[in-house]
Scaffold this motif. Structure first.
Motif, PDB file in Angstrom:
ATOM      1  N   MET A 146      46.020  67.919  51.626  1.00  0.00           N
ATOM      2  CA  MET A 146      45.770  67.054  53.217  1.00  0.00           C
ATOM      3  C   MET A 146      47.826  67.296  53.683  1.00  0.00           C
ATOM      4  SD  MET A 146      42.331  64.338  52.732  1.00  0.00           S
ATOM      5  CE  MET A 146      41.156  65.058  53.318  1.00  0.00           C
ATOM      6  N   LYS A 147      47.985  67.659  52.574  1.00  0.00           N
ATOM      7  CA  LYS A 147      49.311  67.903  53.196  1.00  0.00           C
ATOM      8  C   LYS A 147      50.695  66.598  53.715  1.00  0.00           C
ATOM      9  CE  LYS A 147      49.429  71.950  52.808  1.00  0.00           C
ATOM     10  NZ  LYS A 147      50.015  73.027  51.207  1.00  0.00           N
ATOM     11  N   ALA A 148      50.039  65.290  53.255  1.00  0.00           N
ATOM     12  CA  ALA A 148      50.510  64.455  54.173  1.00  0.00           C
ATOM     13  C   ALA A 148      52.205  63.876  53.572  1.00  0.00           C
ATOM     14  CB  ALA A 148      49.550  63.167  53.822  1.00  0.00           C
ATOM     15  N   ARG A 149      52.731  64.048  54.624  1.00  0.00           N
ATOM     16  CA  ARG A 149      53.857  63.934  54.356  1.00  0.00           C
ATOM     17  C   ARG A 149      54.692  62.564  54.579  1.00  0.00           C
ATOM     18  NH1 ARG A 149      56.992  65.018  58.497  1.00  0.00           N
ATOM     19  NH2 ARG A 149      55.341  64.685  60.396  1.00  0.00           N
ATOM     20  N   GLN A 150      53.832  61.535  54.776  1.00  0.00           N
ATOM     21  CA  GLN A 150      53.860  60.635  54.948  1.00  0.00           C
ATOM     22  C   GLN A 150      52.648  59.688  54.328  1.00  0.00           C
ATOM     23  OE1 GLN A 150      56.012  58.028  57.424  1.00  0.00           O
ATOM     24  NE2 GLN A 150      56.515  56.781  56.039  1.00  0.00           N
ATOM     25  N   VAL A 151      52.819  58.719  52.920  1.00  0.00           N
ATOM     26  CA  VAL A 151      51.745  58.271  53.056  1.00  0.00           C
ATOM     27  C   VAL A 151      52.135  56.840  52.456  1.00  0.00           C
ATOM     28  CG1 VAL A 151      49.510  57.499  50.938  1.00  0.00           C
ATOM     29  CG2 VAL A 151      50.639  59.793  51.751  1.00  0.00           C
ATOM     30  N   ILE A 152      51.215  55.519  53.161  1.00  0.00           N
ATOM     31  CA  ILE A 152      51.500  54.067  52.741  1.00  0.00           C
ATOM     32  C   ILE A 152      50.403  54.361  52.134  1.00  0.00           C
ATOM     33  CG2 ILE A 152      52.179  51.954  53.989  1.00  0.00           C
ATOM     34  CD1 ILE A 152      53.683  54.109  56.179  1.00  0.00           C
ATOM     35  N   VAL A 153      50.876  53.812  50.851  1.00  0.00           N
ATOM     36  CA  VAL A 153      49.600  52.203  50.398  1.00  0.00           C
ATOM     37  C   VAL A 153      49.496  50.834  50.540  1.00  0.00           C
ATOM     38  CG1 VAL A 153      49.655  54.704  48.345  1.00  0.00           C
ATOM     39  CG2 VAL A 153      50.704  52.717  47.139  1.00  0.00           C
ATOM     40  N   SER A 154      48.566  50.298  50.805  1.00  0.00           N
ATOM     41  CA  SER A 154      48.180  49.451  51.341  1.00  0.00           C
ATOM     42  C   SER A 154      47.839  48.660  49.303  1.00  0.00           C
ATOM     43  CB  SER A 154      47.390  48.775  51.961  1.00  0.00           C
ATOM     44  OG  SER A 154      47.998  49.630  53.489  1.00  0.00           O
ATOM     45  N   ALA A 155      48.462  47.356  49.546  1.00  0.00           N
ATOM     46  CA  ALA A 155      48.728  47.045  48.220  1.00  0.00           C
ATOM     47  C   ALA A 155      47.204  46.007  48.106  1.00  0.00           C
ATOM     48  CB  ALA A 155      50.400  45.364  48.441  1.00  0.00           C
ATOM     49  N   VAL A 156      46.902  45.874  46.653  1.00  0.00           N
ATOM     50  CA  VAL A 156      45.500  45.214  46.424  1.00  0.00           C
ATOM     51  C   VAL A 156      46.179  43.465  46.596  1.00  0.00           C
ATOM     52  CG1 VAL A 156      44.086  44.964  44.639  1.00  0.00           C
ATOM     53  CG2 VAL A 156      45.585  47.001  44.213  1.00  0.00           C
ATOM     54  N   PRO A 157      44.598  43.794  47.479  1.00  0.00           N
ATOM     55  CA  PRO A 157      44.752  42.488  47.945  1.00  0.00           C
ATOM     56  C   PRO A 157      44.220  40.786  46.810  1.00  0.00           C
ATOM     57  CG  PRO A 157      43.165  43.603  49.304  1.00  0.00           C
ATOM     58  CD  PRO A 157      43.459  44.221  48.121  1.00  0.00           C
ATOM     59  N   GLN A 158      45.325  39.964  47.581  1.00  0.00           N
ATOM     60  CA  GLN A 158      45.412  38.911  47.011  1.00  0.00           C
ATOM     61  C   GLN A 158      44.515  38.563  46.744  1.00  0.00           C
ATOM     62  OE1 GLN A 158      48.975  36.778  48.405  1.00  0.00           O
ATOM     63  NE2 GLN A 158      50.645  37.854  47.912  1.00  0.00           N
ATOM     64  N   MET A 159      43.872  38.732  45.700  1.00  0.00           N
ATOM     65  CA  MET A 159      42.165  37.908  45.354  1.00  0.00           C
ATOM     66  C   MET A 159      42.314  36.375  45.387  1.00  0.00           C
ATOM     67  SD  MET A 159      39.506  41.252  44.486  1.00  0.00           S
ATOM     68  CE  MET A 159      38.374  40.030  45.180  1.00  0.00           C
ATOM     69  N   ALA A 160      42.771  36.048  44.856  1.00  0.00           N
ATOM     70  CA  ALA A 160      43.297  34.484  44.889  1.00  0.00           C
ATOM     71  C   ALA A 160      43.091  33.935  45.618  1.00  0.00           C
ATOM     72  CB  ALA A 160      44.333  34.240  43.603  1.00  0.00           C
ATOM     73  N   ARG A 161      43.634  34.382  47.028  1.00  0.00           N
ATOM     74  CA  ARG A 161      44.138  33.462  48.302  1.00  0.00           C
ATOM     75  C   ARG A 161      42.982  33.782  48.973  1.00  0.00           C
ATOM     76  NH1 ARG A 161      49.506  35.435  50.798  1.00  0.00           N
ATOM     77  NH2 ARG A 161      48.913  33.010  52.308  1.00  0.00           N
ATOM     78  N   PHE A 162      41.400  34.441  48.696  1.00  0.00           N
ATOM     79  CA  PHE A 162      40.245  34.442  49.656  1.00  0.00           C
ATOM     80  C   PHE A 162      39.482  33.125  49.292  1.00  0.00           C
ATOM     81  CE2 PHE A 162      39.145  39.507  48.872  1.00  0.00           C
ATOM     82  CZ  PHE A 162      40.874  39.754  49.370  1.00  0.00           C
ATOM     83  N   PRO A 163      39.227  32.598  50.452  1.00  0.00           N
ATOM     84  CA  PRO A 163      39.324  31.319  50.290  1.00  0.00           C
ATOM     85  C   PRO A 163      37.623  31.532  50.237  1.00  0.00           C
ATOM     86  CG  PRO A 163      39.840  32.176  52.783  1.00  0.00           C
ATOM     87  CD  PRO A 163      39.956  33.201  51.790  1.00  0.00           C
ATOM     88  N   ALA A 164      36.638  32.348  50.442  1.00  0.00           N
ATOM     89  CA  ALA A 164      35.543  32.331  49.688  1.00  0.00           C
ATOM     90  C   ALA A 164      34.761  32.298  48.618  1.00  0.00           C
ATOM     91  CB  ALA A 164      34.574  33.708  50.099  1.00  0.00           C
ATOM     92  N   LEU A 165      36.035  32.427  47.929  1.00  0.00           N
ATOM     93  CA  LEU A 165      36.012  32.592  46.109  1.00  0.00           C
ATOM     94  C   LEU A 165      36.297  31.464  45.927  1.00  0.00           C
ATOM     95  CD1 LEU A 165      37.615  35.834  45.140  1.00  0.00           C
ATOM     96  CD2 LEU A 165      35.194  35.309  45.449  1.00  0.00           C
ATOM     97  N   PRO A 166      35.330  30.648  44.347  1.00  0.00           N
ATOM     98  CA  PRO A 166      36.079  29.561  44.120  1.00  0.00           C
ATOM     99  C   PRO A 166      36.486  28.960  43.181  1.00  0.00           C
ATOM    100  CG  PRO A 166      33.618  30.045  43.829  1.00  0.00           C
ATOM    101  CD  PRO A 166      34.074  31.253  44.321  1.00  0.00           C
ATOM    102  N   GLN A 167      36.897  28.359  42.211  1.00  0.00           N
ATOM    103  CA  GLN A 167      37.818  28.693  40.788  1.00  0.00           C
ATOM    104  C   GLN A 167      37.057  28.041  39.479  1.00  0.00           C
ATOM    105  OE1 GLN A 167      40.704  29.738  41.054  1.00  0.00           O
ATOM    106  NE2 GLN A 167      41.483  29.220  42.929  1.00  0.00           N
ATOM    107  N   PRO A 168      37.373  28.797  38.983  1.00  0.00           N
ATOM    108  CA  PRO A 168      38.682  29.332  38.337  1.00  0.00           C
ATOM    109  C   PRO A 168      37.990  31.127  38.769  1.00  0.00           C
ATOM    110  CG  PRO A 168      37.032  29.210  36.324  1.00  0.00           C
ATOM    111  CD  PRO A 168      36.202  28.688  37.521  1.00  0.00           C
ATOM    112  N   LEU A 169      36.822  31.633  39.644  1.00  0.00           N
ATOM    113  CA  LEU A 169      36.690  32.618  39.726  1.00  0.00           C
ATOM    114  C   LEU A 169      38.119  33.421  41.339  1.00  0.00           C
ATOM    115  CD1 LEU A 169      34.429  35.556  39.594  1.00  0.00           C
ATOM    116  CD2 LEU A 169      33.609  34.198  41.414  1.00  0.00           C
ATOM    117  N   ALA A 170      38.395  32.772  41.763  1.00  0.00           N
ATOM    118  CA  ALA A 170      39.314  33.002  42.399  1.00  0.00           C
ATOM    119  C   ALA A 170      40.348  33.544  41.047  1.00  0.00           C
ATOM    120  CB  ALA A 170      39.598  32.484  43.353  1.00  0.00           C
TER     121      ALA A 170
END
Length: 232
Positions: A146-170
């Motif tokens: 695909m010849k991309a000269r620049q690739v930006i990989v977004s970080a894996v999201p901080q799932m511990a901060r997802f409001p939908a997830l209860p503790q200790p699952l978050a």
């Protein structure tokens, strides 16, 4: 290498994690992918061929239209300086492996590629080693055929901060997400064209979509601005 705390506690916590996981899936608010074009041309200036690829966050879930989502907001930023020829290849539920399979069917080339992946690799219990292997294959595809000269990989999201997830699952999913992100940084460092974007958002309820799992348009705007700065 010492065993991480979440791995030690996985067995005793398994019943609670299983119950919480089932409850989260059962009570989850389903948000569709936003309406709007998934490719186009915008702006004036030097030509910039842009690819955005990944999972539901790349697809813009949490926004009402693609104009409010990552693709629309990023193209809007870049169109101030470039003639942007852009394409969105993303889908809800996609893992890194799914994204590789989707992109292998394309015979197009890009100047810049943005990836947003990891949450579904976490929830499907992909190991760090497998995740690194899949990410390396994806980056080989993006920087090779695909010849991309620049690739930006977004970080894996901080799932511990997802409001939908209860503790200790978050906490448990957050630990695995952090582990995969460390692997993502390791892989990205091996490619001179690739940079890792650590998207550290403030603690603001307005940055979460109503489902408590995806970004809101306000979060997409911050994400797009940080991407645009790296590209410019």
């Amino acid at each position: 290498m010492p065993v991480a705390a979440d791995q030690i506690l996985r067995i005793p916590l398994l019943p609670v994690l299983a119950i919480q996981g089932i409850a989260v899936r059962r009570n989850a608010q389903f948000l569709p992918e936003p309406t709007g074009p998934r490719q186009g041309r915008a702006g004036r200036g030097p030509r910039l061929r842009l690819l955005i690829t990944g999972d539901s966050s790349a697809a813009g879930v949490g926004a009402g239209t693609q104009g409010q989502a990552l693709s629309g907001q990023l193209v809007g930023q870049l169109a101030k300086r470039y003639t942007v020829e852009w394409r969105l290849e993303a889908a809800t539920g996609h893992t890194t492996q799914n994204t590789i399979e989707q992109l292998q069917g394309l015979s197009v080339q890009f100047d810049v590629a943005i990836t947003a992946l990891g949450v579904n690799d976490v929830t499907r219990a992909v190991s760090r080693q497998s995740f690194e292997d899949h990410q390396a294959r994806l980056l080989d595809l993006l920087t090779g055929p695909m010849k991309a000269r620049q690739v930006i990989v977004s970080a894996v999201p901080q799932m511990a901060r997802f409001p939908a997830l209860p503790q200790p699952l978050a906490w448990f999913l957050g630990q695995q997400a952090a582990r995969l992100d460390h692997g993502l940084q390791t892989v990205a460092a091996a490619y001179p064209q690739v940079s890792h974007l650590a998207l550290n958002l403030p603690d603001d309820p307005a940055l979460a979509a109503p489902d408590g799992y995806h970004p809101s348009p306000k979060a997409y705007a911050i994400w797009a601005e940080q991407l645009a700065q790296l590209i410019r």
